[in-house]
Design a protein around this motif. Sequence first.
Motif, PDB file in Angstrom:
ATOM      1  N   TYR A  86       2.727  -2.935  -1.531  1.00 13.98           N
ATOM      2  CA  TYR A  86       2.301  -3.085  -0.145  1.00 13.98           C
ATOM      3  C   TYR A  86       2.749  -1.935   0.752  1.00 13.98           C
ATOM      4  O   TYR A  86       1.999  -1.504   1.627  1.00 13.98           O
ATOM      5  CB  TYR A  86       2.773  -4.428   0.404  1.00 13.98           C
ATOM      6  CG  TYR A  86       2.288  -5.579  -0.444  1.00 13.98           C
ATOM      7  CD1 TYR A  86       0.926  -5.798  -0.640  1.00 13.98           C
ATOM      8  CD2 TYR A  86       3.178  -6.415  -1.095  1.00 13.98           C
ATOM      9  CE1 TYR A  86       0.471  -6.825  -1.440  1.00 13.98           C
ATOM     10  CE2 TYR A  86       2.731  -7.454  -1.900  1.00 13.98           C
ATOM     11  CZ  TYR A  86       1.378  -7.652  -2.062  1.00 13.98           C
ATOM     12  OH  TYR A  86       0.927  -8.667  -2.864  1.00 13.98           O
ATOM     13  N   ASN A  87       3.942  -1.413   0.530  1.00 10.50           N
ATOM     14  CA  ASN A  87       4.387  -0.269   1.335  1.00 10.50           C
ATOM     15  C   ASN A  87       3.532   0.966   1.058  1.00 10.50           C
ATOM     16  O   ASN A  87       3.161   1.688   1.986  1.00 10.50           O
ATOM     17  CB  ASN A  87       5.867   0.037   1.095  1.00 10.50           C
ATOM     18  CG  ASN A  87       6.763  -0.965   1.790  1.00 10.50           C
ATOM     19  OD1 ASN A  87       6.570  -1.275   2.958  1.00 10.50           O
ATOM     20  ND2 ASN A  87       7.736  -1.485   1.066  1.00 10.50           N
TER      21      ASN A  87
ATOM     22  N   LEU B  10       0.216   0.518   2.758  1.00  7.77           N
ATOM     23  CA  LEU B  10       0.309   0.822   4.185  1.00  7.77           C
ATOM     24  C   LEU B  10       0.373   2.318   4.435  1.00  7.77           C
ATOM     25  O   LEU B  10      -0.259   2.817   5.378  1.00  7.77           O
ATOM     26  CB  LEU B  10       1.530   0.145   4.803  1.00  7.77           C
ATOM     27  CG  LEU B  10       1.347  -1.297   5.209  1.00  7.77           C
ATOM     28  CD1 LEU B  10       2.669  -1.862   5.723  1.00  7.77           C
ATOM     29  CD2 LEU B  10       0.284  -1.448   6.265  1.00  7.77           C
TER      30      LEU B  10
ATOM     31  N   ASN C 114      -2.412   4.130   6.660  1.00  5.91           N
ATOM     32  CA  ASN C 114      -2.033   4.892   7.856  1.00  5.91           C
ATOM     33  C   ASN C 114      -2.513   6.331   7.766  1.00  5.91           C
ATOM     34  O   ASN C 114      -2.992   6.899   8.749  1.00  5.91           O
ATOM     35  CB  ASN C 114      -0.516   4.838   8.077  1.00  5.91           C
ATOM     36  CG  ASN C 114      -0.099   3.560   8.753  1.00  5.91           C
ATOM     37  OD1 ASN C 114      -0.751   3.091   9.675  1.00  5.91           O
ATOM     38  ND2 ASN C 114       1.009   2.987   8.294  1.00  5.91           N
TER      39      ASN C 114
ATOM     40  N   SER D 245       0.375  -5.758   5.443  1.00  6.27           N
ATOM     41  CA  SER D 245       1.402  -6.097   6.440  1.00  6.27           C
ATOM     42  C   SER D 245       1.796  -7.566   6.333  1.00  6.27           C
ATOM     43  O   SER D 245       2.980  -7.911   6.421  1.00  6.27           O
ATOM     44  CB  SER D 245       0.902  -5.799   7.855  1.00  6.27           C
ATOM     45  OG  SER D 245       0.624  -4.433   8.008  1.00  6.27           O
TER      46      SER D 245
ATOM     47  N   GLN E  32       5.263  -8.756   7.913  1.00  7.49           N
ATOM     48  CA  GLN E  32       5.261  -8.013   9.166  1.00  7.49           C
ATOM     49  C   GLN E  32       4.018  -8.390   9.981  1.00  7.49           C
ATOM     50  O   GLN E  32       3.060  -7.627  10.088  1.00  7.49           O
ATOM     51  CB  GLN E  32       5.328  -6.519   8.889  1.00  7.49           C
ATOM     52  CG  GLN E  32       6.596  -6.133   8.165  1.00  7.49           C
ATOM     53  CD  GLN E  32       6.656  -4.663   7.804  1.00  7.49           C
ATOM     54  OE1 GLN E  32       5.818  -3.870   8.203  1.00  7.49           O
ATOM     55  NE2 GLN E  32       7.660  -4.296   7.033  1.00  7.49           N
TER      56      GLN E  32
ATOM     57  N   MET F  28       2.975  -6.118  12.957  1.00 11.99           N
ATOM     58  CA  MET F  28       2.260  -4.917  12.527  1.00 11.99           C
ATOM     59  C   MET F  28       0.817  -5.259  12.180  1.00 11.99           C
ATOM     60  O   MET F  28      -0.113  -4.534  12.548  1.00 11.99           O
ATOM     61  CB  MET F  28       2.945  -4.278  11.320  1.00 11.99           C
ATOM     62  CG  MET F  28       2.255  -3.010  10.843  1.00 11.99           C
ATOM     63  SD  MET F  28       2.943  -2.348   9.307  1.00 11.99           S
ATOM     64  CE  MET F  28       4.595  -1.947   9.830  1.00 11.99           C
ATOM     65  N   ALA F  29       0.620  -6.365  11.485  1.00  9.93           N
ATOM     66  CA  ALA F  29      -0.735  -6.787  11.129  1.00  9.93           C
ATOM     67  C   ALA F  29      -1.565  -7.023  12.385  1.00  9.93           C
ATOM     68  O   ALA F  29      -2.727  -6.617  12.463  1.00  9.93           O
ATOM     69  CB  ALA F  29      -0.685  -8.054  10.273  1.00  9.93           C
TER      70      ALA F  29
END
Length: 186
Positions: free
Chosen positions: A8-9, A12, A16, A37, A42, A45-46
């Motif tokens: 997931y990181n 993201l 981005n 997110s 998070q 953030m979502a």
Amino acid sequence: TNLKLQEYNLCLDDCNYILRKLDTTNVKVYVRAIRASVQLGQLEMATSFVKRALQQQQQQKQGGSNNSSILHKEERHLEILSNWKDEGNNQLKNRQFAYAKTAWSNLLKEAPSAIAFLLGAAKSDLGLGLTDSALRLTKRILVQHAQNPQGCWVRGQVLFLMGEYKLGVQLVQEALRLDPDSSEIK
């Protein structure tokens, strides 16, 4: 893709990059970022991704009904998740652990590895005296992030309640070392 691989990181990071450098209007990328997110717990953030995507749709006036409906569906889903998170936090604060457990359980169905949700569920279980469950949840937290002060703190309390006094105290001390300014840990 990284989302399917549960990275997931990385997902993201990719989203981005694409949204900053390549295509600021790509709804599929926004949806991936929203879902990654959520899986990370998070929700704020979502929500910001949803707002940015809807704003881009409006500015580009290409918000075909399908793209807008997808984004609005994600927005409604996030509202539900945010309400559960708020409910879980409020019930923990009010020491209504059974109600808190329900909220955190609902969130874990959506994002089973989100540290914030695991932590809320572990605190609920600790409050209910469900030490085995709290122990399992804190293990999942610490496997993902070994230096999570809240995870150490909750696990230390659980172990202390289970009669593992020395290890429990060590984990609480580790939590204090990791986050000496935490009002909850002190």
